[in-house]
Design a protein around this motif. Sequence first.
Motif, PDB file in Angstrom:
ATOM      1  N   GLY A   1     -27.804  58.150   5.482  1.00 47.16           N
ATOM      2  CA  GLY A   1     -27.929  57.229   6.603  1.00 47.16           C
ATOM      3  C   GLY A   1     -27.135  57.646   7.833  1.00 47.16           C
ATOM      4  O   GLY A   1     -25.942  57.954   7.746  1.00 47.16           O
ATOM      5  N   LEU A   2     -27.803  57.671   8.989  1.00 46.38           N
ATOM      6  CA  LEU A   2     -27.135  57.830  10.276  1.00 46.38           C
ATOM      7  C   LEU A   2     -26.693  56.444  10.730  1.00 46.38           C
ATOM      8  O   LEU A   2     -27.511  55.533  10.859  1.00 46.38           O
ATOM      9  CB  LEU A   2     -28.102  58.428  11.302  1.00 46.38           C
ATOM     10  N   ARG A   3     -25.390  56.289  10.965  1.00 45.44           N
ATOM     11  CA  ARG A   3     -24.847  54.976  11.325  1.00 45.44           C
ATOM     12  C   ARG A   3     -24.599  54.897  12.834  1.00 45.44           C
ATOM     13  O   ARG A   3     -23.810  55.666  13.383  1.00 45.44           O
ATOM     14  CB  ARG A   3     -23.546  54.698  10.573  1.00 45.44           C
ATOM     15  N   ILE A   4     -25.265  53.942  13.473  1.00 43.16           N
ATOM     16  CA  ILE A   4     -25.050  53.640  14.887  1.00 43.16           C
ATOM     17  C   ILE A   4     -24.511  52.216  14.945  1.00 43.16           C
ATOM     18  O   ILE A   4     -25.182  51.277  14.497  1.00 43.16           O
ATOM     19  CB  ILE A   4     -26.364  53.722  15.694  1.00 43.16           C
ATOM     20  N   SER A   5     -23.314  52.046  15.463  1.00 40.46           N
ATOM     21  CA  SER A   5     -22.723  50.709  15.491  1.00 40.46           C
ATOM     22  C   SER A   5     -22.422  50.300  16.930  1.00 40.46           C
ATOM     23  O   SER A   5     -21.884  51.078  17.718  1.00 40.46           O
ATOM     24  CB  SER A   5     -21.456  50.655  14.641  1.00 40.46           C
ATOM     25  N   PHE A   6     -22.767  49.058  17.240  1.00 44.46           N
ATOM     26  CA  PHE A   6     -22.649  48.539  18.601  1.00 44.46           C
ATOM     27  C   PHE A   6     -21.517  47.530  18.729  1.00 44.46           C
ATOM     28  O   PHE A   6     -21.217  46.778  17.795  1.00 44.46           O
ATOM     29  CB  PHE A   6     -23.958  47.853  19.006  1.00 44.46           C
ATOM     30  N   HIS A   7     -20.919  47.526  19.913  1.00 46.20           N
ATOM     31  CA  HIS A   7     -19.975  46.466  20.257  1.00 46.20           C
ATOM     32  C   HIS A   7     -20.249  46.041  21.691  1.00 46.20           C
ATOM     33  O   HIS A   7     -21.174  46.548  22.348  1.00 46.20           O
ATOM     34  CB  HIS A   7     -18.522  46.918  20.068  1.00 46.20           C
ATOM     35  N   VAL A   8     -19.435  45.132  22.162  1.00 49.18           N
ATOM     36  CA  VAL A   8     -19.687  44.544  23.475  1.00 49.18           C
ATOM     37  C   VAL A   8     -19.575  45.559  24.604  1.00 49.18           C
ATOM     38  O   VAL A   8     -20.109  45.348  25.693  1.00 49.18           O
ATOM     39  CB  VAL A   8     -18.734  43.335  23.697  1.00 49.18           C
ATOM     40  N   TYR A   9     -18.918  46.693  24.357  1.00 47.64           N
ATOM     41  CA  TYR A   9     -18.784  47.705  25.406  1.00 47.64           C
ATOM     42  C   TYR A   9     -19.964  48.667  25.475  1.00 47.64           C
ATOM     43  O   TYR A   9     -19.996  49.560  26.314  1.00 47.64           O
ATOM     44  CB  TYR A   9     -17.483  48.501  25.245  1.00 47.64           C
ATOM     45  N   ASN A  10     -20.923  48.526  24.597  1.00 50.55           N
ATOM     46  CA  ASN A  10     -22.101  49.404  24.638  1.00 50.55           C
ATOM     47  C   ASN A  10     -23.187  48.819  25.529  1.00 50.55           C
ATOM     48  O   ASN A  10     -23.198  47.623  25.814  1.00 50.55           O
ATOM     49  CB  ASN A  10     -22.636  49.645  23.232  1.00 50.55           C
ATOM     50  N   THR A  11     -24.102  49.690  25.966  1.00 50.08           N
ATOM     51  CA  THR A  11     -25.135  49.298  26.920  1.00 50.08           C
ATOM     52  C   THR A  11     -26.514  49.757  26.449  1.00 50.08           C
ATOM     53  O   THR A  11     -26.632  50.567  25.521  1.00 50.08           O
ATOM     54  CB  THR A  11     -24.864  49.929  28.290  1.00 50.08           C
ATOM     55  N   MET A  12     -27.548  49.271  27.123  1.00 50.41           N
ATOM     56  CA  MET A  12     -28.906  49.720  26.841  1.00 50.41           C
ATOM     57  C   MET A  12     -29.061  51.209  27.147  1.00 50.41           C
ATOM     58  O   MET A  12     -29.870  51.891  26.514  1.00 50.41           O
ATOM     59  CB  MET A  12     -29.911  48.901  27.648  1.00 50.41           C
ATOM     60  N   ASP A  13     -28.290  51.712  28.086  1.00 48.18           N
ATOM     61  CA  ASP A  13     -28.330  53.152  28.368  1.00 48.18           C
ATOM     62  C   ASP A  13     -27.848  53.950  27.159  1.00 48.18           C
ATOM     63  O   ASP A  13     -28.347  55.053  26.899  1.00 48.18           O
ATOM     64  CB  ASP A  13     -27.470  53.488  29.590  1.00 48.18           C
ATOM     65  N   ASP A  14     -26.901  53.397  26.408  1.00 52.92           N
ATOM     66  CA  ASP A  14     -26.447  54.054  25.179  1.00 52.92           C
ATOM     67  C   ASP A  14     -27.593  54.133  24.170  1.00 52.92           C
ATOM     68  O   ASP A  14     -27.784  55.150  23.495  1.00 52.92           O
ATOM     69  CB  ASP A  14     -25.277  53.291  24.554  1.00 52.92           C
ATOM     70  N   VAL A  15     -28.340  53.040  24.057  1.00 49.17           N
ATOM     71  CA  VAL A  15     -29.484  53.014  23.137  1.00 49.17           C
ATOM     72  C   VAL A  15     -30.505  54.078  23.547  1.00 49.17           C
ATOM     73  O   VAL A  15     -31.023  54.826  22.703  1.00 49.17           O
ATOM     74  CB  VAL A  15     -30.140  51.617  23.120  1.00 49.17           C
ATOM     75  N   LYS A  16     -30.778  54.156  24.833  1.00 45.96           N
ATOM     76  CA  LYS A  16     -31.741  55.147  25.334  1.00 45.96           C
ATOM     77  C   LYS A  16     -31.269  56.568  25.052  1.00 45.96           C
ATOM     78  O   LYS A  16     -32.074  57.448  24.709  1.00 45.96           O
ATOM     79  CB  LYS A  16     -31.971  54.947  26.827  1.00 45.96           C
ATOM     80  N   ALA A  17     -29.961  56.800  25.202  1.00 45.94           N
ATOM     81  CA  ALA A  17     -29.419  58.139  24.947  1.00 45.94           C
ATOM     82  C   ALA A  17     -29.615  58.533  23.486  1.00 45.94           C
ATOM     83  O   ALA A  17     -29.978  59.680  23.175  1.00 45.94           O
ATOM     84  CB  ALA A  17     -27.937  58.192  25.328  1.00 45.94           C
TER      85      ALA A  17
END
Length: 389
Positions: A350-366
């Motif tokens: 599994g590739l783990r991608i974890s989000f918090h309040v400092y992440n953005t939609m641009d991070d998702v796009k990247a």
Amino acid sequence: MLTEQQIHGIRSRFSIFHRKIYLNTCSQGALSDAVQIGLEDYIATWHEQGSPWETWMNRYEEARTTFAQFINASPDEVAIVTSVSAGINGVASALGFRERKKVVMGEFEFPTMGHIWLAQRPRGTEVEFVRAEGNRISADNYEKMIDGNTLIVPLTRVCFKNGFRSEINAITEIAHRSGALVMLDDYQDCGTRPVDVKAMDLDFFLTGTLKYLLGPPGLAFMYVRRELITSLTPTVTGWFAQANPFAYDPQTFDLSTTARRFESGSPSVPNVYAAVPGFQLLKEIGMENVASHIERLAQSLLSGARDLGIRAKTPADSAGPLVVLQCKDSTLMVQKLSESGIVASNRHDGLRISFHVYNTMDDVKAVAEVLKKNVDLMVRDPARVGSYD
């Protein structure tokens, strides 16, 4: 809901984003200016006063009170420990296994939970694991195994391997109906949404500061339901568990009547100084705001993965914070992300991608762009192959 301007304001307080896209909070939260200042405050008191233990103990108790408020508990129901492992060990040492012997837990628990309860087998414990069905464990599967011989049911809120969220309320009700205790490990979620231990009717609740609470490693908190505290006598103990630690009496064993009886040695003062600003920062942002922002990010990545035909181990309706995508070579995939300045992690396939309040939609796009370029490294579901916008 947080505005884009507010999110970027929060993000600016975490200097790693000047250099990286940080998506590994499931391993360690990013360092904020507030937490760094907390550590610097500790160093300043050490420089200026040498050993200001009264000052340090005041900050120690401030941390207890702040965390208690964070989870809707009373300070006397909160123990400050060095790790979740230390807290679980304290509880395990205080339980007897004569009348009830079974410990029932899901196979999605973090290893330390299994290890500690398995280590109690010489004391009579019978550990039984609730099996998963794919990437889920239903409450029904727990109900089949919990009975009148069950002493405690350890639960993880979010599985570290796949982001699955347990049915806490349903499982707690099943356990309590059989007279069993419930212990919730919230390490992979606490700090991403509001927590109310009373509403969840928990007996024990544990979490550490190094992930979504935005603090350092080496500090954890444990809630113990008030009605249970004095009925439990831990044998894993120390001088800070005593009613008066500063009595300095080695011949008297007099445990605190509060949850502090589950503490042990000298507190980790630097970590306490760093933990309080993390709590305060999250409180300023508002936990409902944090939760709704994280859910948007998680749903966006899951949607993008579906469009690429990539198989997710995380349920499609997940509110986050952890999204796990299935890989043919997860280590190489982490490397590919790193080459694009993205920090992530992996467990098994599994590739783990974890989000918090400092992440953005641009991070998702990247992330999506790297996935698209390296889709051959991912496990794909042909029925879902589409196109990523």
